[in-house]
Each structure stands twice: as structure tokens, then as C-alpha cells.
Design a protein around this motif. Sequence first.
Motif, PDB file in Angstrom:
ATOM      1  N   ALA A 188      25.448  53.485  41.191  1.00 46.43           N
ATOM      2  CA  ALA A 188      24.913  52.355  40.432  1.00 46.43           C
ATOM      3  C   ALA A 188      25.539  52.294  39.042  1.00 46.43           C
ATOM      4  N   LEU A 189      26.030  51.121  38.674  1.00 47.46           N
ATOM      5  CA  LEU A 189      26.564  50.938  37.325  1.00 47.46           C
ATOM      6  C   LEU A 189      25.422  50.806  36.326  1.00 47.46           C
ATOM      7  N   THR A 190      24.339  50.188  36.800  1.00 42.52           N
ATOM      8  CA  THR A 190      23.114  50.075  36.015  1.00 42.52           C
ATOM      9  C   THR A 190      21.999  50.710  36.829  1.00 42.52           C
ATOM     10  N   PRO A 191      21.272  51.680  36.277  1.00 43.51           N
ATOM     11  CA  PRO A 191      20.221  52.355  37.056  1.00 43.51           C
ATOM     12  C   PRO A 191      19.268  51.362  37.720  1.00 43.51           C
ATOM     13  N   GLY A 192      19.051  51.573  39.014  1.00 42.92           N
ATOM     14  CA  GLY A 192      18.116  50.732  39.747  1.00 42.92           C
ATOM     15  C   GLY A 192      18.695  49.437  40.286  1.00 42.92           C
ATOM     16  N   ARG A 193      19.970  49.161  40.018  1.00 43.08           N
ATOM     17  CA  ARG A 193      20.579  47.907  40.476  1.00 43.08           C
ATOM     18  C   ARG A 193      21.612  48.159  41.570  1.00 43.08           C
ATOM     19  N   ALA A 194      21.711  47.197  42.479  1.00 43.48           N
ATOM     20  CA  ALA A 194      22.739  47.257  43.515  1.00 43.48           C
ATOM     21  C   ALA A 194      24.095  46.917  42.902  1.00 43.48           C
ATOM     22  N   SER A 195      25.150  47.286  43.606  1.00 36.58           N
ATOM     23  CA  SER A 195      26.516  46.984  43.153  1.00 36.58           C
ATOM     24  C   SER A 195      27.269  46.278  44.271  1.00 36.58           C
ATOM     25  N   LEU A 196      27.929  45.192  43.927  1.00 35.61           N
ATOM     26  CA  LEU A 196      28.764  44.475  44.884  1.00 35.61           C
ATOM     27  C   LEU A 196      30.223  44.742  44.543  1.00 35.61           C
ATOM     28  N   LEU A 197      30.901  45.472  45.424  1.00 37.17           N
ATOM     29  CA  LEU A 197      32.332  45.712  45.267  1.00 37.17           C
ATOM     30  C   LEU A 197      33.056  44.609  46.019  1.00 37.17           C
ATOM     31  N   ALA A 221      23.971  37.284  40.408  1.00 36.84           N
ATOM     32  CA  ALA A 221      22.978  37.081  39.348  1.00 36.84           C
ATOM     33  C   ALA A 221      21.600  36.831  39.950  1.00 36.84           C
ATOM     34  N   ALA A 222      21.557  36.035  41.012  1.00 33.36           N
ATOM     35  CA  ALA A 222      20.279  35.740  41.665  1.00 33.36           C
ATOM     36  C   ALA A 222      19.681  36.984  42.317  1.00 33.36           C
ATOM     37  N   GLU A 223      20.542  37.883  42.790  1.00 37.16           N
ATOM     38  CA  GLU A 223      20.081  39.089  43.479  1.00 37.16           C
ATOM     39  C   GLU A 223      19.917  40.282  42.535  1.00 37.16           C
ATOM     40  N   GLY A 224      20.320  40.127  41.284  1.00 40.13           N
ATOM     41  CA  GLY A 224      20.205  41.221  40.326  1.00 40.13           C
ATOM     42  C   GLY A 224      21.154  42.364  40.612  1.00 40.13           C
ATOM     43  N   ALA A 225      22.408  42.036  40.928  1.00 41.95           N
ATOM     44  CA  ALA A 225      23.402  43.061  41.271  1.00 41.95           C
ATOM     45  C   ALA A 225      24.573  43.026  40.296  1.00 41.95           C
ATOM     46  N   ASP A 226      25.181  44.184  40.089  1.00 44.77           N
ATOM     47  CA  ASP A 226      26.410  44.269  39.300  1.00 44.77           C
ATOM     48  C   ASP A 226      27.601  43.969  40.202  1.00 44.77           C
ATOM     49  N   VAL A 227      28.654  43.417  39.616  1.00 46.86           N
ATOM     50  CA  VAL A 227      29.846  43.054  40.392  1.00 46.86           C
ATOM     51  C   VAL A 227      31.066  43.788  39.856  1.00 46.86           C
ATOM     52  N   VAL A 228      31.814  44.389  40.778  1.00 45.64           N
ATOM     53  CA  VAL A 228      33.100  44.996  40.436  1.00 45.64           C
ATOM     54  C   VAL A 228      34.165  44.322  41.296  1.00 45.64           C
ATOM     55  N   LEU A 229      35.118  43.673  40.655  1.00 41.81           N
ATOM     56  CA  LEU A 229      36.243  43.073  41.368  1.00 41.81           C
ATOM     57  C   LEU A 229      37.353  44.117  41.440  1.00 41.81           C
ATOM     58  N   ILE A 230      37.762  44.454  42.645  1.00 46.12           N
ATOM     59  CA  ILE A 230      38.771  45.498  42.848  1.00 46.12           C
ATOM     60  C   ILE A 230      40.022  44.841  43.415  1.00 46.12           C
ATOM     61  N   SER A 231      41.136  45.019  42.716  1.00 49.71           N
ATOM     62  CA  SER A 231      42.336  44.290  43.086  1.00 49.71           C
ATOM     63  C   SER A 231      43.557  45.200  43.096  1.00 49.71           C
ATOM     64  N   ASP A 232      44.680  44.614  43.466  1.00 52.20           N
ATOM     65  CA  ASP A 232      45.952  45.330  43.507  1.00 52.20           C
ATOM     66  C   ASP A 232      47.047  44.351  43.109  1.00 52.20           C
ATOM     67  N   GLY A 233      48.170  44.865  42.630  1.00 53.68           N
ATOM     68  CA  GLY A 233      49.259  43.993  42.209  1.00 53.68           C
ATOM     69  C   GLY A 233      49.815  44.418  40.868  1.00 53.68           C
ATOM     70  N   THR A 234      50.660  43.570  40.290  1.00 46.94           N
ATOM     71  CA  THR A 234      51.291  43.902  39.014  1.00 46.94           C
ATOM     72  C   THR A 234      50.382  43.529  37.843  1.00 46.94           C
ATOM     73  N   ALA A 235      50.618  44.176  36.709  1.00 44.90           N
ATOM     74  CA  ALA A 235      49.815  43.899  35.512  1.00 44.90           C
ATOM     75  C   ALA A 235      49.949  42.440  35.092  1.00 44.90           C
ATOM     76  N   ALA A 236      51.152  41.890  35.221  1.00 46.35           N
ATOM     77  CA  ALA A 236      51.375  40.488  34.840  1.00 46.35           C
ATOM     78  C   ALA A 236      50.535  39.547  35.702  1.00 46.35           C
ATOM     79  N   GLU A 237      50.450  39.843  36.994  1.00 44.53           N
ATOM     80  CA  GLU A 237      49.647  39.010  37.901  1.00 44.53           C
ATOM     81  C   GLU A 237      48.175  39.046  37.512  1.00 44.53           C
ATOM     82  N   HIS A 238      47.683  40.220  37.155  1.00 48.58           N
ATOM     83  CA  HIS A 238      46.271  40.345  36.799  1.00 48.58           C
ATOM     84  C   HIS A 238      45.971  39.662  35.467  1.00 48.58           C
ATOM     85  N   ARG A 239      46.874  39.783  34.514  1.00 52.13           N
ATOM     86  CA  ARG A 239      46.662  39.107  33.229  1.00 52.13           C
ATOM     87  C   ARG A 239      46.601  37.595  33.425  1.00 52.13           C
ATOM     88  N   GLN A 240      47.487  37.071  34.278  1.00 50.41           N
ATOM     89  CA  GLN A 240      47.481  35.635  34.547  1.00 50.41           C
ATOM     90  C   GLN A 240      46.199  35.218  35.254  1.00 50.41           C
TER      91      GLN A 240
END
Length: 211
Positions: A75-84, A106-125
Amino acid sequence: MTIEFIIASNVLLWAAFLALAALMLGVIRQVGLLHERSAPLGAMMVDKGPDVGERSPVFNAKTFQDDEPLLIGRALTPGRASLLMFTGPSCPICAKLLPIIRSVAAAEGADVVLISDGTAAEHRQFLRDHPLKDERYVVSPEIGMRYQVSKVPYGVLLDADGVIKGKGLCNTREHVESLFETIRLGQPSLQKYLSSNTANAKEVTVGEHVH
């Protein structure tokens, strides 16, 4: 007489063309509706990684934006679900789905982690085009490989203890919501829930016939 005939023919030709165009638009719309209605109910599990009911592996990561240390798998926040949510910077569906992910989480009270791959330039864009709010953004091929994710966008829902409660390919709001619905239903997926209900209904029917 000849000119009038030509004019009348052109008018009829254009009328037929417009009628055909309207008909084609109607057909295209119906095909689109049929495609939506025939889409699988709930997120489809297509990976062979850690299974629903197991505790998630733990990863020490850092956010792409500001190098904030992040312990993924608990859990990123104690007591909350996490959506990867596994995404890609060049994935158009991922970009379109981001506001939906944000809204559902937000409606479900969950934290979100976006997990990605690729180049730094692609992610900045990607982050320039799609500014984040409360979501964390992590670049880590290791996490995707550990979960054996082969297609994106792919969601994995963890409860407050880091137990995998649902996972699957998420292309629509319905798919994202179905991950949270599995917690309420106590089933790993909506497909499993419907299959279980169908089997129970058949057993009841057979029992009624026996009596």
C-alpha cells in the motif's frame, strides 16, 4: 429538352449518392455499437505472472518525475488499495484511458501507479501531453517482466495488504471498473463470477427436476 434531362439526371444521381452515403454512415454506426456490445465483460487476464490471491512481489522504484522512492507491491497509503496500470508512451488507448483510470480510482479510493517502458524522451513527451495529478509514474521494464505483461493497458489491483485482487487487459471504463468489482464479488474476474453463477443455476435446475 436534352439539357433538362441532363439536369434531372444529375439531381437524381446526387440524391442517390447522398442516400447511399447516409446508409453507409448508419451501417458504420451499427457496426460500432455491435462491437461495443460484443466486447468481453470485464478485464481479460492474459498474463502468466503472479496470480489473483497471491501477494504481489515488491519492487523498489523511483518516480520518473522527481525520483521519489516508491515501494511498489504494498500500500502506498495505509489502508488504501493500489492500482498498477501498465502503459506505454506511444499507446493511444493508454492516453485515452488515463482520465478514466483517474476517475474510477478516485471514486474507489485507490492510489494509481502508471508503470511504463521506453526512452526518457518518450516519457517526457507523454507527460507534457498528459499531465498527471495524483498518479505516480514509474519507468521499469523489470516490473512488467515480473508480472509477464505482454499487452497494454494492463491493470493489476492490489488491496491494502498487497494481495492481488484482480488483473486484466483494460481498454474501457467497464474493464477498469471490473477490477474493483472483483473485490465486492469475491471472485478473481467477472468472467469467473458469471461462470460460477451459471454453474450454480444449472445445479439448482437439476435439483428441482430431481425433486
